[in-house]
Scaffold this motif. Structure first.
Motif, mmCIF file in Angstrom:
data_model
loop_
_atom_site.group_PDB
_atom_site.id
_atom_site.type_symbol
_atom_site.label_atom_id
_atom_site.label_comp_id
_atom_site.label_asym_id
_atom_site.label_seq_id
_atom_site.Cartn_x
_atom_site.Cartn_y
_atom_site.Cartn_z
ATOM 1 N N VAL A 22 0.847 -1.306 0.112
ATOM 2 C CA VAL A 22 0.165 0.176 -0.045
ATOM 3 C C VAL A 22 0.853 1.298 0.085
ATOM 4 O O VAL A 22 0.463 2.169 -0.745
ATOM 5 C CB VAL A 22 -0.936 0.117 1.193
ATOM 6 N N ILE A 23 1.845 1.366 0.762
ATOM 7 C CA ILE A 23 2.722 2.583 0.970
ATOM 8 C C ILE A 23 3.683 2.813 -0.119
ATOM 9 O O ILE A 23 3.568 3.951 -0.734
ATOM 10 C CB ILE A 23 3.641 2.243 2.156
ATOM 11 N N LYS A 80 -2.530 2.431 -14.715
ATOM 12 C CA LYS A 80 -3.461 1.536 -14.071
ATOM 13 C C LYS A 80 -2.893 0.373 -13.514
ATOM 14 O O LYS A 80 -3.726 -0.257 -12.833
ATOM 15 C CB LYS A 80 -4.639 1.673 -14.761
ATOM 16 N N TYR A 81 -1.822 -0.322 -13.996
ATOM 17 C CA TYR A 81 -1.342 -1.413 -13.515
ATOM 18 C C TYR A 81 -0.317 -1.137 -12.313
ATOM 19 O O TYR A 81 0.062 -1.997 -11.554
ATOM 20 C CB TYR A 81 -0.654 -2.040 -14.543
ATOM 21 N N THR A 82 -0.204 0.129 -11.959
ATOM 22 C CA THR A 82 0.596 0.341 -10.572
ATOM 23 C C THR A 82 0.300 -0.321 -9.328
ATOM 24 O O THR A 82 1.335 -0.992 -8.845
ATOM 25 C CB THR A 82 1.008 2.096 -10.376
ATOM 26 N N SER A 83 -1.177 -0.421 -8.959
ATOM 27 C CA SER A 83 -1.472 -1.013 -7.707
ATOM 28 C C SER A 83 -1.166 -2.463 -7.692
ATOM 29 O O SER A 83 -0.491 -2.985 -6.781
ATOM 30 C CB SER A 83 -2.868 -0.514 -7.737
ATOM 31 N N VAL A 84 -1.396 -3.092 -8.684
ATOM 32 C CA VAL A 84 -1.126 -4.421 -9.008
ATOM 33 C C VAL A 84 -0.030 -4.796 -8.943
ATOM 34 O O VAL A 84 0.609 -5.987 -8.412
ATOM 35 C CB VAL A 84 -1.903 -5.042 -10.430
ATOM 36 N N ALA A 85 0.851 -4.017 -9.745
ATOM 37 C CA ALA A 85 2.518 -4.171 -9.991
ATOM 38 C C ALA A 85 3.114 -4.179 -8.631
ATOM 39 O O ALA A 85 4.116 -4.916 -8.389
ATOM 40 C CB ALA A 85 3.115 -3.323 -10.818
ATOM 41 N N SER A 86 2.601 -3.266 -7.552
ATOM 42 C CA SER A 86 3.166 -3.110 -6.228
ATOM 43 C C SER A 86 2.991 -4.511 -5.569
ATOM 44 O O SER A 86 3.866 -5.025 -4.832
ATOM 45 C CB SER A 86 2.387 -1.797 -5.450
#
Length: 306
Positions: free
Chosen positions: A11-12, A243-249
């Motif tokens: 999350v962070i 939009k892939y950033t959260s999944v990528a994290s």
């Protein structure tokens, strides 16, 4: 606790990367966040041994003495949760799919992310290798010094180093990471790729010298250069993923398992060859991160361009 820490990182990290702050760049904000982490790892050994247990030796600590510290920790965590519930944390747009929207492709199709997961595997692995095993290396050297002194030789005195407190070496290493992150938090114009190239080269040279000179002090200095590698690798891995950033994290955090695997492999090497030569596993990890900085992090496919 390990699972919770991983979720927090998931999350962070994108928050620090995507939440724009004027006059800063993502890797700089990652260094600022990492400084708080390093403060904890630096003072924790002194806090636990000196304050919580009053300087008692490990073998003198009873299970019952752990209850008050654990309950205190629970209270601190509860307070943090209550504070976070009151904070107006924004939902950063452009970092995840909107409601009802499907991601057209697998996040693994982005080469710079996939290689970044491997890079963070080696980074966390070598970071923990030094932080967790340097004291064992020093203890081995301490024993060797006693043997050589018995025969009238002190050829392993390692530049006059005193190894009476091996744990202090680990504290120096983690303290070096704190200093490095504080420095990194001020680098607003140096690109993450440049930072990663520079730090991996310096860390590799120090590790090679530590092996060649059989000197653990040089390994403590590696912490200065490990300090900003996490932020650099993460920033490069999620660059232009939109939009892939959260999944990528979340995918990125798979790589932290290196912190469990590489120290174990290093222990096996130490059993076979001694701690001195086991540090080649750290050098291998540094060289892969150098490859990632120079070539693997180059973006061949951008989600933002679609």
């Amino acid at each position: 606790m390990g699972a919770s820490a991983t979720i927090l990182q998931v999350v962070i990290n994108p928050y620090l990367t995507a939440c724009y702050v004027k006059g800063t760049q993502p890797i700089q904000r990652m260094a600022i966040g990492g400084s708080a982490n390093s403060i904890g790892t630096t003072i924790a050994p002194f806090f636990v041994s000196g304050i919580v247990f009053g300087g008692l030796a490990m073998e003198d600590i009873q299970v019952g003495q752990l209850m008050l510290p654990f309950f205190s920790l629970m209270i601190v965590i509860a307070v943090v949760v209550l504070v976070l519930l009151k904070l107006p944390l924004p939902d950063i747009k452009g970092t995840k799919a909107e409601a009802g929207e499907k991601l057209e492709k697998s996040v693994w199709s982005f080469r710079h992310l996939t290689l970044g997961v491997i890079a963070i595997f080696f980074y966390v692995g070598v970071e923990v290798c030094i932080g967790a095993n340097i004291n064992l290396y020093v203890m081995e050297q301490q024993e060797a010094n006693r043997v050589f002194s018995f025969f009238g030789s002190d050829s392993l005195s390692l530049l006059g180093t005193d190894f009476s407190i091996p744990a202090f070496m680990a504290t120096l290493y983690w303290g070096g990471m704190l200093i490095g992150r504080l420095v990194g938090s001020s680098l607003s114009t140096v690109p993450p790729r440049t930072q990663l190239v520079t730090t991996t080269i310096c860390a590799t040279v120090l590790a090679l010298l530590a092996i060649g000179l059989n000197n653990p002090w040089l390994l403590t200095a590696v912490g200065l250069f490990h300090s900003i590698m996490w932020g650099a690798i993460f920033t490069l891995s999620v660059a232009k993923l939109g939009k892939y950033t959260s999944v990528a994290s979340g995918v990125f955090m798979i790589g932290v398992v290196g912190g469990a695997i590489l120290p174990l492999l290093q222990g096996a090497l130490a059993d076979a060859m001694g701690w001195r030569w086991s540090w080649f596993i750290v050098i291998f990890g540094e060289l892969y991160m150098l490859y990632y900085a120079l070539m693997g992090s180059r973006i061949r496919q951008s989600a933002e361009a679609e």
